[in-house]
Design an enzyme around this catalytic site. Structure first.
Site, PDB file in Angstrom:
ATOM      1  N   GLU A  33       0.828  -1.223   0.000  1.00 27.65           N
ATOM      2  CA  GLU A  33       0.000   0.000   0.000  1.00 27.65           C
ATOM      3  C   GLU A  33       0.858   1.267   0.000  1.00 27.65           C
ATOM      4  O   GLU A  33       1.712   1.447   0.867  1.00 27.65           O
ATOM      5  CB  GLU A  33      -0.904  -0.010   1.245  1.00 27.65           C
ATOM      6  CG  GLU A  33      -1.900   1.133   1.267  1.00 27.65           C
ATOM      7  CD  GLU A  33      -2.915   1.025   2.417  1.00 27.65           C
ATOM      8  OE1 GLU A  33      -3.257  -0.106   2.819  1.00 27.65           O
ATOM      9  OE2 GLU A  33      -3.351   2.082   2.889  1.00 27.65           O
ATOM     10  N   LYS A  76      -7.282  -0.863  11.770  1.00 31.33           N
ATOM     11  CA  LYS A  76      -6.673  -1.262  10.486  1.00 31.33           C
ATOM     12  C   LYS A  76      -5.487  -0.348  10.186  1.00 31.33           C
ATOM     13  O   LYS A  76      -4.434  -0.796   9.697  1.00 31.33           O
ATOM     14  CB  LYS A  76      -7.715  -1.193   9.369  1.00 31.33           C
ATOM     15  CG  LYS A  76      -7.294  -1.836   8.049  1.00 31.33           C
ATOM     16  CD  LYS A  76      -6.519  -0.932   7.122  1.00 31.33           C
ATOM     17  CE  LYS A  76      -6.195  -1.634   5.823  1.00 31.33           C
ATOM     18  NZ  LYS A  76      -5.375  -0.826   4.909  1.00 31.33           N
ATOM     19  N   ASP A 131       4.800 -14.153  11.863  1.00 32.36           N
ATOM     20  CA  ASP A 131       3.468 -14.630  11.499  1.00 32.36           C
ATOM     21  C   ASP A 131       2.452 -13.508  11.725  1.00 32.36           C
ATOM     22  O   ASP A 131       1.991 -13.278  12.835  1.00 32.36           O
ATOM     23  CB  ASP A 131       3.155 -15.856  12.387  1.00 32.36           C
ATOM     24  CG  ASP A 131       1.805 -16.478  12.091  1.00 32.36           C
ATOM     25  OD1 ASP A 131       0.974 -15.833  11.423  1.00 32.36           O
ATOM     26  OD2 ASP A 131       1.576 -17.609  12.556  1.00 32.36           O
ATOM     27  N   HIS A 179      -2.549  10.519  -0.501  1.00 32.15           N
ATOM     28  CA  HIS A 179      -2.690   9.176  -1.036  1.00 32.15           C
ATOM     29  C   HIS A 179      -2.718   9.201  -2.560  1.00 32.15           C
ATOM     30  O   HIS A 179      -2.121   8.372  -3.217  1.00 32.15           O
ATOM     31  CB  HIS A 179      -4.000   8.609  -0.502  1.00 32.15           C
ATOM     32  CG  HIS A 179      -4.017   7.127  -0.447  1.00 32.15           C
ATOM     33  ND1 HIS A 179      -3.316   6.406   0.485  1.00 32.15           N
ATOM     34  CD2 HIS A 179      -4.639   6.221  -1.216  1.00 32.15           C
ATOM     35  CE1 HIS A 179      -3.518   5.128   0.287  1.00 32.15           C
ATOM     36  NE2 HIS A 179      -4.310   4.993  -0.748  1.00 32.15           N
TER      37      HIS A 179
HETATM   38  C1  MEV Z   1      -6.030   2.922   5.130  1.00 33.05           C
HETATM   39  O1  MEV Z   1      -5.204   1.849   4.763  1.00 33.05           O
HETATM   40  C2  MEV Z   1      -6.011   3.137   6.622  1.00 33.05           C
HETATM   41  C3  MEV Z   1      -6.948   4.216   7.155  1.00 33.05           C
HETATM   42  O2  MEV Z   1      -8.278   3.945   6.706  1.00 33.05           O
HETATM   43  C4  MEV Z   1      -6.853   4.160   8.660  1.00 33.05           C
HETATM   44  C5  MEV Z   1      -7.862   5.047   9.357  1.00 33.05           C
HETATM   45  O3  MEV Z   1      -8.946   5.314   8.799  1.00 33.05           O
HETATM   46  O4  MEV Z   1      -7.566   5.459  10.499  1.00 33.05           O
HETATM   47  C6  MEV Z   1      -6.578   5.566   6.612  1.00 33.05           C
END
Ligand code: MEV
Length: 436
Positions: free
Chosen positions: A97, A275, A291, A389
């Protein structure tokens, strides 16, 4: 300080090493690899291997898993600026990513202004589970297992003299009763200090060897014998202060705290918040051959251990108006065994990190998780993530459309400027530039 010709001890040279870089991204692949080699003391062969882009040979790959037909390489990037517990680290991250490595480096730079990250890993205690079924008197079985704790620990340790020699080994036995639709079950937990291993092999072997004695003690049958990935005794805490000036002012601090409060009170947001943490955590776990499924499983179970799924981080504004951030999560990672010792890139990643224990590796990973999270919520709470991004995403689209060399940046820049980051537009711009 040292006159010319003076001998400077290696330890002092190491202490002088800094992970702080500005414009690291501008150096190109070999320029960056050179800096990393210098920082980590890589040999010329290791520096070459780092840049080989296919360092895993067929024979090694074929030994790692079954039915091998090829490899699936991921880019390995280096996050800069990390200072953790007063020591500088360059952090290898394997991830597909865009933006993740840059974001971690940027947050690390912001944390640096206030001394960097402080991180502490708990002792490496892992838990193995034995499921005992077919018991008439479950409570009596609990008492009998606990009464035989000493013998069970001795039997467990007899299976792994090497671990015991290195100061690890089985430490405790616990017994729990769970109610199920199939009746009550006794769950025996074996707690093992796994030292610098991830621990699955050591713990599973011990649990399997205890099955017969546990059956003899309880009169039941031992069905499953397996480690739990909810490594809640092996957590790591990382914290940092981010100066309001670095974040863009007190308003930015307030916005970040509000963004955190959203995650703390909404499971949908908490999932994405976590995430973002795992973007950083997994990339280092993967780069070091650990792992990441185990770490993921443990992280999300820990996030919901109170019965409510929560963010793994906490953010608040301190009395100076700066932002405080803390991350706590289980991190079952190792430096011995598994791919860490067999994968050539994982071995290099560990060398670049210069970590000496699994606990130190976990402290780095937790700091990266905190940095990653801060970067994401700061972007979301201020300018939004798409601007940063899109720049990187646009480069990928440009490459996919056939751009090479300097055309990649030219095509990407035009698409971002026009706010049309699409494959068809990339092709049009590329054709236009090539015709000129
Ligand atoms: C994207 O890979 C991760 C985000 O969605 C994390 C978040 O929303 O805090 C930008």
């Amino acid at each position: 300080m040292f006159a010319a010709g003076f001998y400077i001890p290696a330890a002092i040279i190491r202490r002088m090493k800094t992970s702080e870089f500005s414009g690291f991204y501008k150096l190109g692949v070999s320029g960056r690899a050179r800096e990393v080699a210098e920082f980590a003391g890589l040999s010329p062969e290791e520096e070459k291997a780092l840049q080989s882009f296919s360092p895993l040979d067929a024979a090694t790959a074929d030994r790692m898993i079954e039915n091998v037909v090829g490899c699936m390489p991921l880019p390995l990037g280096i996050a800069v600026n990390f200072r953790i517990n007063g020591k500088d680290y360059l952090v290898p991250m394997a991830i597909e990513e865009p933006s993740v490595v840059a974001a971690a480096s940027n947050s690390a730079k912001m944390a640096r202004a206030k001394g960097g990250f402080t991180a502490r890993a708990m002792p490496p205690l892992m838990i193995g589970q034995m499921q005992v079924i077919g018991l008439k008197d479950v409570e009596g079985a609990v008492r009998r297992v606990l009464a035989e704790k000493k013998r069970l620990l001795e039997l467990a340790n007899a299976c792994d003299p090497v671990l015991v020699k290195f100061g690890g080994g089985a430490r405790d036995v616990e017994a729990r009763v769970i109610e199920t639709n199939a009746g009550k079950m006794l769950i025996v937990h074996l707690i093992v200090d796994v030292r610098d291993a991830m621990g699955a092999n050591a713990v599973n072997t011990m649990c399997e060897s205890l099955a017969a004695p546990v059956e003899e003690i309880t009169g039941g049958n031992v069905l499953l014998k397996i480690l739990t990935n909810l490594a809640n005794m092996r957590t790591v805490k990382a914290s940092a202060t981010f100066a309001k000036e670095a974040l863009g002012g007190e308003d930015a601090v307030d916005r970040i705290v509000l963004a955190y409060q959203f995650a703390a009170n909404d499971i949908f947001r908490a999932t994405t918040h976590n995430k973002g943490i795992m973007n950083g955590v997994d990339a280092v776990v993967l780069a070091t051959g650990n792992d990441w499924r185990a770490v993921e499983a443990g992280a999300h179970a820990f996030a919901s251990i109170t019965g409510r799924y929560k963010p793994l981080t906490i953010f608040w504004k301190n009395s100076d108006g700066d932002l405080e951030g803390v991350l706590e999560m289980p991190l079952a990672v190792g430096l011995v065994g598994g791919a860490t010792k067999t994968h050539p890139v994982a071995k290099l990643a560990v060398k670049i990190l210069g970590v000496k224990t699994a606990g130190e590796l976990a402290e780095v990973i937790a700091s990266v998780g905190l940095a990653q999270n801060l970067a994401a919520i700061r972007a979301l709470a201020t300018e939004g993530i798409q601007r940063g991004h899109m720049g990187l995403h646009a480069r990928n689209i440009a490459i996919a459309a056939g751009a090479t060399g300097e055309l990649i940046d030219k095509v990407a820049a035009r698409m971002v400027e026009e706010r049309k980051v699409r494959a068809d537009r990339a092709k049009e711009i590329l054709d236009e530039l090539v015709k000129r």
